[in-house]
Design a protein around this motif. Structure first.
Motif, PDB file in Angstrom:
ATOM      1  N   ILE A  14       0.877  -1.273  -0.109  1.00 18.75           N
ATOM      2  CA  ILE A  14      -0.008  -0.194   0.098  1.00 18.75           C
ATOM      3  C   ILE A  14       0.790   1.444  -0.066  1.00 18.75           C
ATOM      4  O   ILE A  14       1.833   1.320   0.846  1.00 18.75           O
ATOM      5  N   TYR A  15       0.867   1.947  -1.160  1.00 16.97           N
ATOM      6  CA  TYR A  15       1.475   3.297  -1.041  1.00 16.97           C
ATOM      7  C   TYR A  15       0.894   4.228   0.023  1.00 16.97           C
ATOM      8  O   TYR A  15       0.011   4.325   0.034  1.00 16.97           O
ATOM      9  N   THR A  16       2.075   5.267   0.339  1.00 19.11           N
ATOM     10  CA  THR A  16       1.775   6.107   1.194  1.00 19.11           C
ATOM     11  C   THR A  16       0.888   7.424   0.716  1.00 19.11           C
ATOM     12  O   THR A  16       0.206   7.885   1.254  1.00 19.11           O
ATOM     13  N   ALA A  17       1.416   7.774  -0.618  1.00 18.01           N
ATOM     14  CA  ALA A  17       0.743   8.820  -1.267  1.00 18.01           C
ATOM     15  C   ALA A  17      -0.351   8.144  -2.279  1.00 18.01           C
ATOM     16  O   ALA A  17       0.019   8.006  -3.423  1.00 18.01           O
ATOM     17  N   GLU A  18      -1.576   7.883  -1.649  1.00 18.53           N
ATOM     18  CA  GLU A  18      -2.406   7.093  -2.660  1.00 18.53           C
ATOM     19  C   GLU A  18      -3.826   7.694  -2.675  1.00 18.53           C
ATOM     20  O   GLU A  18      -4.092   8.910  -2.223  1.00 18.53           O
ATOM     21  N   HIS A  19      -4.892   7.309  -3.383  1.00 19.78           N
ATOM     22  CA  HIS A  19      -5.902   7.833  -3.666  1.00 19.78           C
ATOM     23  C   HIS A  19      -7.184   6.704  -3.633  1.00 19.78           C
ATOM     24  O   HIS A  19      -6.917   5.654  -3.264  1.00 19.78           O
ATOM     25  N   LEU A  20      -8.326   7.209  -3.313  1.00 19.17           N
ATOM     26  CA  LEU A  20      -9.492   6.434  -3.341  1.00 19.17           C
ATOM     27  C   LEU A  20      -9.906   5.796  -4.702  1.00 19.17           C
ATOM     28  O   LEU A  20      -9.657   6.360  -5.650  1.00 19.17           O
ATOM     29  N   PRO A  21     -10.414   4.700  -4.703  1.00 15.51           N
ATOM     30  CA  PRO A  21     -10.810   3.751  -3.573  1.00 15.51           C
ATOM     31  C   PRO A  21      -9.635   3.052  -2.968  1.00 15.51           C
ATOM     32  O   PRO A  21      -8.450   2.727  -3.646  1.00 15.51           O
ATOM     33  N   PRO A  22      -9.867   2.604  -1.703  1.00 18.41           N
ATOM     34  CA  PRO A  22      -8.763   1.884  -0.993  1.00 18.41           C
ATOM     35  C   PRO A  22      -8.412   0.743  -1.869  1.00 18.41           C
ATOM     36  O   PRO A  22      -9.136   0.025  -2.554  1.00 18.41           O
ATOM     37  N   HIS A  23      -7.149   0.463  -2.201  1.00 18.43           N
ATOM     38  CA  HIS A  23      -6.626  -0.675  -2.900  1.00 18.43           C
ATOM     39  C   HIS A  23      -5.408  -1.064  -2.469  1.00 18.43           C
ATOM     40  O   HIS A  23      -4.417  -0.395  -1.613  1.00 18.43           O
ATOM     41  N   CYS A  24      -4.756  -2.210  -2.807  1.00 18.14           N
ATOM     42  CA  CYS A  24      -3.689  -2.908  -2.617  1.00 18.14           C
ATOM     43  C   CYS A  24      -3.029  -3.183  -3.898  1.00 18.14           C
ATOM     44  O   CYS A  24      -3.496  -3.758  -4.921  1.00 18.14           O
ATOM     45  N   ALA A  33      -0.213  -6.011 -10.264  1.00 18.02           N
ATOM     46  CA  ALA A  33      -1.829  -5.755 -10.242  1.00 18.02           C
ATOM     47  C   ALA A  33      -2.300  -4.928  -9.156  1.00 18.02           C
ATOM     48  O   ALA A  33      -1.583  -4.689  -8.304  1.00 18.02           O
ATOM     49  N   LYS A  34      -3.352  -4.202  -9.203  1.00 17.34           N
ATOM     50  CA  LYS A  34      -4.032  -3.536  -8.296  1.00 17.34           C
ATOM     51  C   LYS A  34      -5.356  -3.964  -8.003  1.00 17.34           C
ATOM     52  O   LYS A  34      -6.206  -4.368  -8.916  1.00 17.34           O
ATOM     53  N   PHE A  35      -5.720  -4.088  -6.657  1.00 18.86           N
ATOM     54  CA  PHE A  35      -7.097  -4.798  -6.261  1.00 18.86           C
ATOM     55  C   PHE A  35      -7.849  -3.630  -5.380  1.00 18.86           C
ATOM     56  O   PHE A  35      -7.162  -3.126  -4.524  1.00 18.86           O
ATOM     57  N   GLU A  36      -9.072  -3.529  -5.444  1.00 14.23           N
ATOM     58  CA  GLU A  36     -10.099  -2.673  -4.587  1.00 14.23           C
ATOM     59  C   GLU A  36      -9.835  -3.537  -3.400  1.00 14.23           C
ATOM     60  O   GLU A  36     -10.221  -4.855  -3.591  1.00 14.23           O
ATOM     61  N   ILE A  37      -9.966  -2.848  -2.306  1.00 10.84           N
ATOM     62  CA  ILE A  37     -10.218  -3.497  -0.935  1.00 10.84           C
ATOM     63  C   ILE A  37     -11.183  -3.036  -0.122  1.00 10.84           C
ATOM     64  O   ILE A  37     -11.056  -2.614   1.113  1.00 10.84           O
ATOM     65  N   LEU A  38     -12.337  -2.983  -0.757  1.00  7.33           N
ATOM     66  CA  LEU A  38     -13.565  -2.528   0.100  1.00  7.33           C
ATOM     67  C   LEU A  38     -14.180  -3.714   0.724  1.00  7.33           C
ATOM     68  O   LEU A  38     -13.598  -4.377   1.349  1.00  7.33           O
ATOM     69  N   ASP A  39     -15.632  -4.006   0.736  1.00 11.38           N
ATOM     70  CA  ASP A  39     -16.111  -4.996   1.472  1.00 11.38           C
ATOM     71  C   ASP A  39     -15.660  -6.399   0.621  1.00 11.38           C
ATOM     72  O   ASP A  39     -15.819  -7.254   1.238  1.00 11.38           O
ATOM     73  N   THR A  40     -15.447  -6.213  -0.645  1.00 14.09           N
ATOM     74  CA  THR A  40     -15.030  -7.359  -1.352  1.00 14.09           C
ATOM     75  C   THR A  40     -13.827  -6.946  -2.236  1.00 14.09           C
ATOM     76  O   THR A  40     -13.526  -5.770  -2.150  1.00 14.09           O
ATOM     77  N   LEU A  61      -5.815 -11.959  -0.580  1.00 12.33           N
ATOM     78  CA  LEU A  61      -6.320 -10.650  -0.075  1.00 12.33           C
ATOM     79  C   LEU A  61      -7.864 -10.867   0.383  1.00 12.33           C
ATOM     80  O   LEU A  61      -7.975 -10.282   1.445  1.00 12.33           O
ATOM     81  N   GLU A  62      -8.627 -11.704  -0.040  1.00 11.87           N
ATOM     82  CA  GLU A  62      -9.899 -12.111   0.586  1.00 11.87           C
ATOM     83  C   GLU A  62      -9.822 -12.797   1.971  1.00 11.87           C
ATOM     84  O   GLU A  62     -10.215 -12.168   2.838  1.00 11.87           O
TER      85      GLU A  62
END
Length: 79
Positions: A14-24, A33-40, A61-62
């Motif tokens: 997780i980069y320190t200077a990031e933006h939404l949506p939350p991702h990894c 690759a980049k994955f969104e990490i909200l409810d799913t 991640l899940e």
């Protein structure tokens, strides 16, 4: 860019200077690759990760979603 988890040759960052949506960000020797990490967990972008590594990264991640979300919140606040 703090690495929050390393498993099976995959690095989860997780980069320190990031933006939404939350991702990894997930990296391997083949790409990233980049994955969104909200409810799913949801794939946002893939640049070279093999299909088997994408499936593995998504499963990891899940399984560790709460840990990854907490790391995001430590760096960026609630989402």
């Amino acid at each position: 860019m703090p690495t929050v988890l390393i498993l099976f040759g995959l690095k989860f960052r997780i980069y320190t200077a990031e933006h939404l949506p939350p991702h990894c960000h997930v990296t391997s020797q083949d790409g990233q690759a980049k994955f969104e990490i909200l409810d799913t967990v949801k794939l946002i972008e893939n640049k070279g990760l093999k299909p088997k590594d994408l499936k593995l990264a998504e499963a990891i991640l899940e399984e560790n979603l709460e840990l990854i979300q907490n790391e995001w919140k430590k760096m960026h606040g609630d989402f």
